[in-house]
Design a protein around this motif. Structure first.
Motif, short mmCIF file in Angstrom:
data_model
loop_
_atom_site.label_atom_id
_atom_site.label_comp_id
_atom_site.label_asym_id
_atom_site.label_seq_id
_atom_site.Cartn_x
_atom_site.Cartn_y
_atom_site.Cartn_z
N UNK A 28 0.81 -1.22 0.00
CA UNK A 28 0.00 0.00 0.00
C UNK A 28 0.84 1.26 0.00
N UNK A 29 1.94 1.23 -0.71
CA UNK A 29 2.82 2.39 -0.77
C UNK A 29 3.22 2.62 -2.22
N UNK A 30 4.26 3.38 -2.44
CA UNK A 30 4.71 3.68 -3.80
C UNK A 30 6.18 3.28 -3.95
N UNK A 31 6.58 3.12 -5.20
CA UNK A 31 7.99 2.84 -5.49
C UNK A 31 8.84 3.98 -4.95
N UNK A 32 8.38 5.20 -5.12
CA UNK A 32 9.13 6.36 -4.62
C UNK A 32 9.38 6.25 -3.12
N UNK A 33 8.35 5.92 -2.37
CA UNK A 33 8.50 5.82 -0.91
C UNK A 33 9.47 4.71 -0.53
N UNK A 34 9.38 3.58 -1.21
CA UNK A 34 10.29 2.47 -0.92
C UNK A 34 11.73 2.88 -1.19
N UNK A 35 11.98 3.47 -2.35
CA UNK A 35 13.35 3.87 -2.71
C UNK A 35 13.85 4.94 -1.74
N UNK A 36 13.01 5.91 -1.42
CA UNK A 36 13.42 6.97 -0.50
C UNK A 36 13.76 6.40 0.88
N UNK A 37 12.96 5.47 1.36
CA UNK A 37 13.22 4.84 2.66
C UNK A 37 14.53 4.07 2.63
N UNK A 38 14.76 3.31 1.57
CA UNK A 38 16.00 2.54 1.45
C UNK A 38 17.22 3.46 1.40
N UNK A 39 17.13 4.54 0.66
CA UNK A 39 18.25 5.47 0.56
C UNK A 39 18.51 6.13 1.91
N UNK A 40 17.46 6.56 2.58
CA UNK A 40 17.63 7.19 3.90
C UNK A 40 18.22 6.21 4.91
N UNK A 41 17.76 4.95 4.90
CA UNK A 41 18.32 3.94 5.79
C UNK A 41 19.81 3.72 5.50
N UNK A 42 20.15 3.68 4.23
CA UNK A 42 21.55 3.52 3.82
C UNK A 42 22.40 4.69 4.33
N UNK A 43 21.89 5.90 4.15
CA UNK A 43 22.64 7.08 4.61
C UNK A 43 22.75 7.12 6.12
N UNK A 44 21.69 6.75 6.82
CA UNK A 44 21.73 6.72 8.29
C UNK A 44 22.75 5.70 8.79
N UNK A 45 22.78 4.52 8.17
CA UNK A 45 23.73 3.48 8.56
C UNK A 45 25.16 3.95 8.30
N UNK A 46 25.35 4.66 7.23
CA UNK A 46 26.67 5.19 6.89
C UNK A 46 27.11 6.21 7.93
N UNK A 47 26.19 7.06 8.34
CA UNK A 47 26.52 8.09 9.36
C UNK A 47 26.84 7.44 10.70
N UNK A 48 26.10 6.40 11.07
CA UNK A 48 26.33 5.71 12.35
C UNK A 48 27.68 5.03 12.36
N UNK A 49 28.11 4.53 11.21
CA UNK A 49 29.40 3.87 11.11
C UNK A 49 30.57 4.84 11.25
N UNK A 50 30.32 6.12 11.01
CA UNK A 50 31.37 7.13 11.08
C UNK A 50 31.64 7.59 12.51
N UNK A 51 30.67 7.40 13.39
CA UNK A 51 30.84 7.93 14.75
C UNK A 51 31.56 6.97 15.67
#
Length: 61
Positions: free
Chosen positions: A38-61
């Motif tokens: 019940x969502x959109x391709x855009x929302x899925x891709x945006x969530x995946x990208x944000x999760x990826x960026x968040x994980x990358x930021x956590x790995x830097x600290x």
């Protein structure tokens, strides 16, 4: 015929369009998954990208 469900629907402010090339089978599976969830391709891709960026930021600290 517009792709938006509501022809008067406006894009989210502050967001920019981009394009993405995916294998046909991958895109089809992604669209099916979006419908099932019940969502959109855009929302899925945006969530995946944000999760990826968040994980990358956590790995830097």
């Amino acid at each position: 015929m517009p792709k938006n469900k509501d022809a008067t629907e406006k894009p989210d402010k502050g967001k920019t369009n981009t394009s993405l090339r995916l294998d046909g089978k991958t895109l089809k599976a992604l669209k099916i998954r979006a419908i099932e969830e019940g969502t959109s391709v855009q929302k899925i891709v945006e969530t995946l990208v944000n999760d990826y960026l968040d994980a990358s930021r956590k790995g830097q600290s």
